[in-house]
Scaffold this active site. Structure first.
Site, short mmCIF file in Angstrom:
data_model
loop_
_atom_site.label_atom_id
_atom_site.label_comp_id
_atom_site.label_asym_id
_atom_site.label_seq_id
_atom_site.Cartn_x
_atom_site.Cartn_y
_atom_site.Cartn_z
N CYS A 2 -69.07 -47.26 38.27
CA CYS A 2 -68.86 -48.59 38.82
C CYS A 2 -67.59 -49.21 38.24
O CYS A 2 -67.20 -48.89 37.12
CB CYS A 2 -70.00 -49.56 38.54
SG CYS A 2 -71.60 -48.96 39.05
N ARG A 27 -64.04 -45.33 40.79
CA ARG A 27 -65.21 -45.34 39.90
C ARG A 27 -66.53 -45.34 40.66
O ARG A 27 -67.60 -45.36 40.07
CB ARG A 27 -65.15 -46.57 38.98
CG ARG A 27 -63.88 -46.65 38.18
CD ARG A 27 -63.79 -47.95 37.43
NE ARG A 27 -64.65 -47.94 36.29
CZ ARG A 27 -64.30 -47.55 35.07
NH1 ARG A 27 -63.07 -47.14 34.85
NH2 ARG A 27 -65.15 -47.57 34.09
N TRP A 74 -71.26 -47.16 41.90
CA TRP A 74 -71.75 -45.78 41.99
C TRP A 74 -73.21 -45.87 41.60
O TRP A 74 -73.54 -46.20 40.45
CB TRP A 74 -70.98 -44.87 41.03
CG TRP A 74 -71.37 -43.44 41.17
CD1 TRP A 74 -70.90 -42.54 42.08
CD2 TRP A 74 -72.32 -42.72 40.37
NE1 TRP A 74 -71.50 -41.32 41.89
CE2 TRP A 74 -72.37 -41.39 40.85
CE3 TRP A 74 -73.13 -43.06 39.28
CZ2 TRP A 74 -73.20 -40.41 40.30
CZ3 TRP A 74 -73.97 -42.09 38.73
CH2 TRP A 74 -73.98 -40.78 39.24
N GLY A 101 -72.47 -49.49 33.75
CA GLY A 101 -73.21 -48.90 32.63
C GLY A 101 -74.64 -48.62 33.03
O GLY A 101 -74.98 -48.65 34.22
N GLU A 483 -63.34 -23.12 38.55
CA GLU A 483 -62.68 -24.34 39.01
C GLU A 483 -62.50 -24.31 40.53
O GLU A 483 -62.74 -25.31 41.21
CB GLU A 483 -61.32 -24.47 38.28
CG GLU A 483 -60.43 -25.62 38.73
CD GLU A 483 -61.06 -27.00 38.59
OE1 GLU A 483 -62.12 -27.14 37.96
OE2 GLU A 483 -60.48 -27.95 39.16
N LYS A 487 -64.14 -26.90 43.32
CA LYS A 487 -63.42 -27.62 44.38
C LYS A 487 -64.16 -27.49 45.70
O LYS A 487 -64.34 -28.45 46.43
CB LYS A 487 -61.99 -27.07 44.57
CG LYS A 487 -61.04 -27.12 43.38
CD LYS A 487 -60.77 -28.48 42.83
CE LYS A 487 -61.70 -28.83 41.71
NZ LYS A 487 -61.39 -29.99 40.92
N HIS A 506 -75.54 -7.83 36.33
CA HIS A 506 -76.64 -8.32 35.48
C HIS A 506 -77.49 -9.35 36.21
O HIS A 506 -78.10 -10.21 35.57
CB HIS A 506 -76.06 -8.90 34.18
CG HIS A 506 -75.29 -7.86 33.41
ND1 HIS A 506 -75.91 -6.89 32.68
CD2 HIS A 506 -73.96 -7.62 33.33
CE1 HIS A 506 -75.00 -6.10 32.14
NE2 HIS A 506 -73.80 -6.53 32.52
C1 F6R Z 1 -63.76 -32.35 39.68
C2 F6R Z 1 -63.62 -33.54 38.88
C3 F6R Z 1 -64.57 -33.74 37.75
C4 F6R Z 1 -63.82 -34.27 36.53
C5 F6R Z 1 -64.80 -34.68 35.43
C6 F6R Z 1 -64.10 -35.11 34.17
O1 F6R Z 1 -62.77 -32.29 40.68
O2 F6R Z 1 -62.78 -34.33 39.11
O3 F6R Z 1 -65.28 -32.59 37.45
O4 F6R Z 1 -62.96 -33.29 36.07
O5 F6R Z 1 -65.61 -35.72 35.89
O6 F6R Z 1 -63.24 -36.16 34.42
P1 F6R Z 1 -62.08 -36.53 33.40
O7 F6R Z 1 -61.11 -35.41 33.41
O8 F6R Z 1 -61.51 -37.80 33.93
O9 F6R Z 1 -62.72 -36.69 32.06
#
Ligand code: F6R
Length: 610
Positions: A2, A27, A74, A101, A483, A487, A506
């Site tokens: 948020c 956020r 959020w 929070g 990674e 995505k 495995h």
């Molecule tokens: C994936 C993504 C998240 C952030 C994770 C950490 O595309 O954006 O997995 O990598 O929430 O965020 P930071 O890097 O801002 O701590």
């Protein structure tokens, strides 16, 4: 998560608040709302959905306010409905409150309030804060807030207005970030979850922590500790070279940011490769060479994409610097009891610098006596302020919720730092210069991938019909394939598992069948033959195979159904071109499936709750 924002000053508070909330939409975007005072009464407008729809509602209702607080949500407690949208009110609707929070004991507090016949109108944890303040209020808003805070367990940043206190916002924070700023002329003040959402004129900033409470009026801010004793806060000058984010002709921020990587990589390297001395240099770097030479262990912390970058980092430290290194997901690290000695350097990696788990794990490591190096994109973020030293990515604002350019820059900065240590430990001029040459090839190899993006679009069209994928790789390609799978998951809502290819036998090989495509990241010289054998095993079981393979790997031609050729690279630097190809693949699949690419469902850019 948020975002909260508040404005007191001469400008149109609704316009400023909506502008601020748009900056904070990363956020969370489940609902949005705004409240303020007009003609002595609290007025508000809120609804489920994004800020753009709130904006329309405000216009249609003709809302007018003298000053305002706003929120972009959020959802944690309660569905993303109009009812649960912030601001929340006390029973008499004489105060309005926005919150970022989680209040962990909200259910006990709500039961206690209900037993006093207090009526609730939402399912949120936030409403208990508003109701408690309302219960304690006897004409002094600061006092009511101060009485409420000790009852709350959890994390919060809150902003409150009250109909008896025109032109005043009271704000408080425990673990969630909250910045308060004012202009040089002392005419206006802003409260925001992130100082990067301030107006260009708001150049003086302070950060609240540890149950501190602020009384915010136009250009005038008073801060109190948790016992309401006035305190002096350090005022920091905010350097703002803010430019409104633009897609610059691209359809989405995500594709724009994928394309930016050939230049953001150069920015990560800019001024850091000293050809004359064959050394690596970081600006405003506070660790001495002696200290860096004494490090025996490196512990890398991060979440999601940042943890994948950290995993690649562990290989750099082992291969290039010959220092033991391990990576841990910060949400686990913060609850561990690790054996951290003073010769352990902790590296906290975060694009936003606001991820609650990463910050908590970093604070715990600091408490245990470790030095902290931050690797971060956002200047003025909590992580960068609390780390002993921070190396910035310089990648520019990442607007898409799905992280792309930050990842490649994190990997580049980790490689630089690993080589910096290697140099201090005696790596020769010649070896350093060879690496410098490899660094300088990264941008070009990313560019080569980008130039073939239409091929990936065609390949993606073919694979967009599948709902399950298996991604695999070896060594540097393990975190890279994880990674790439992440995505795909987050923007296409497709199930994609990433695995070290050697693990196939495995267990996961049981999944392999003709409608379960396997995406193989092959660019790791050391293990090329091994991954080719793994792909033979997959082929024997009829799964469609897409290979991201280094040019010249002829043996793959007979095996894979589709091949995307990647420029040759030394193993440690192969993740750069590979991940850009993986990002493009995910983007085009998401596009084909008609997903909300820049703001995928259920996600937020900055995860400020645990
Ligand atoms: C994936 C993504 C998240 C952030 C994770 C950490 O595309 O954006 O997995 O990598 O929430 O965020 P930071 O890097 O801002 O701590």
């Amino acid at each position: 998560m948020c975002g909260i924002f508040g404005y007191v000053g001469k400008k149109d508070p609704i316009k400023i608040c909506i502008g601020g909330l748009k900056q904070l939409e990363y956020r969370g975007y489940d609902s949005a709302g705004i409240a303020g005072l007009y003609e002595g009464q609290i007025k508000s407008c809120k609804e489920a959905g994004k800020i753009a729809s709130l904006e329309k509602k405000i216009l249609s209702e003709g809302l007018k306010l003298d000053f305002a607080i706003g929120h972009t949500r959020w959802a944690t407690h309660g569905k993303p409905t109009d009812q649960n949208a912030h601001p929340h009110f006390d029973e008499k609707s004489s105060l309005a409150l926005v919150h970022n929070g989680i209040i962990e004991n909200f259910s006990q507090l709500r039961d206690q309030l209900k037993s006093k016949n207090v009526r609730f109108t939402s399912e949120t944890d936030t409403e208990v804060i508003a109701q408690l303040i309302g219960q304690f209020y006897r004409g002094d808003l600061l006092d009511a807030v101060q009485k409420t805070l000790p009852l709350l367990q959890g994390s919060f940043a809150i902003a409150i207005i009250h109909s008896n206190h025109p032109g005043q916002i009271v704000a408080a924070a425990r673990e969630s970030p909250l910045s308060i700023g004012y202009d040089d002329q002392h005419t206006e003040s802003i409260v925001s979850s992130d100082p990067n959402a301030f107006l260009p004129s708001t150049s003086n900033v302070m950060f609240l922590r540890g149950d501190e409470i602020a009384q915010v009026e136009a250009g005038k801010i008073s801060i109190f500790n948790s016992t309401l004793k006035p305190i002096e806060k350090k005022i920091e000058k905010l350097e703002s070279n803010y430019q409104a984010p633009s897609k610059e002709g691209f359809e989405h921020f995500l594709i724009k940011e994928i394309y930016e990587q050939s230049s953001t990589i150069q920015k990560a390297l800019l001024g850091r490769l000293n050809d004359e001395s064959a050394c690596i240099e970081f600006e405003n770097f506070h660790f001495s060479d002696e200290y860096l030479k004494s490090i025996r262990n490196i512990w890398l912390l991060g979440c999601g994409t940042s943890s994948h970058a950290g995993w690649i980092g562990t290989m750099f430290f082992e291969d290039l610097s010959r220092v033991n290194a391990s990576v841990e997901i910060a949400s686990e690290a913060r609850y561990r009891n690790p054996l951290l000695a003073s010769d352990t350097l902790v590296i906290a990696i975060s694009q936003s610098g606001e991820t609650a788990d990463t910050i908590a794990a970093m604070r715990e490591a600091k408490r245990r006596g470790c030095s902290i190096l931050g690797i971060c994109n956002v200047v003025n973020s909590t992580l960068s302020r609390e780390a002993d030293s921070t190396i910035f990515l310089k990648a520019g604002p990442e607007m898409s919720v799905c992280s792309t350019k930050a990842f490649s820059s994190q990997v580049a900065v980790l490689a630089l730092f690993a080589l910096h240590i290697a140099r201090l430990k005696g790596l020769s001029d010649g070896e350093m210069r060879k690496y410098f040459a490899h660094f300088r090839k990264i941008s070009g190899s990313i560019q080569q991938v980008l130039e073939k993006s239409s091929l990936l679009q065609t390949i993606a069209k073919k694979y967009a019909k599948y709902n399950d994928f298996f991604f695999m790789g070896r060594r540097y390609m393990v975190p890279t394939c994880l990674e790439a799978a992440l995505k795909l998951k987050e923007i296409s809502y497709v199930n994609a598992n990433g695995y070290p290819a050697g693990e196939l036998k495995h267990g996961p090989i049981a999944l392999i069948c003709p409608n379960f495509p396997v995406v193989a990241f092959c660019s790791n010289d050391q293990t090329l033959d091994k991954i080719v054998s793994n792909l033979m095993e997959v082929k024997a079981r009829g799964a469609p195979i897409l290979a991201f393979a280094p040019e010249g790997l002829h043996s793959i031609i007979e095996i894979a159904d589709d091949i995307f050729w990647l420029p040759e690279s030394i193993d440690p630097f192969a993740p750069f071109a590979s991940i850009v190809a993986g990002q493009l693949f995910a983007y085009y699949i998401a596009k084909d499936r008609g997903c909300d690419i820049d703001q995928p469902r259920n996600l937020a850019k900055s995860v400020t709750v645990e």
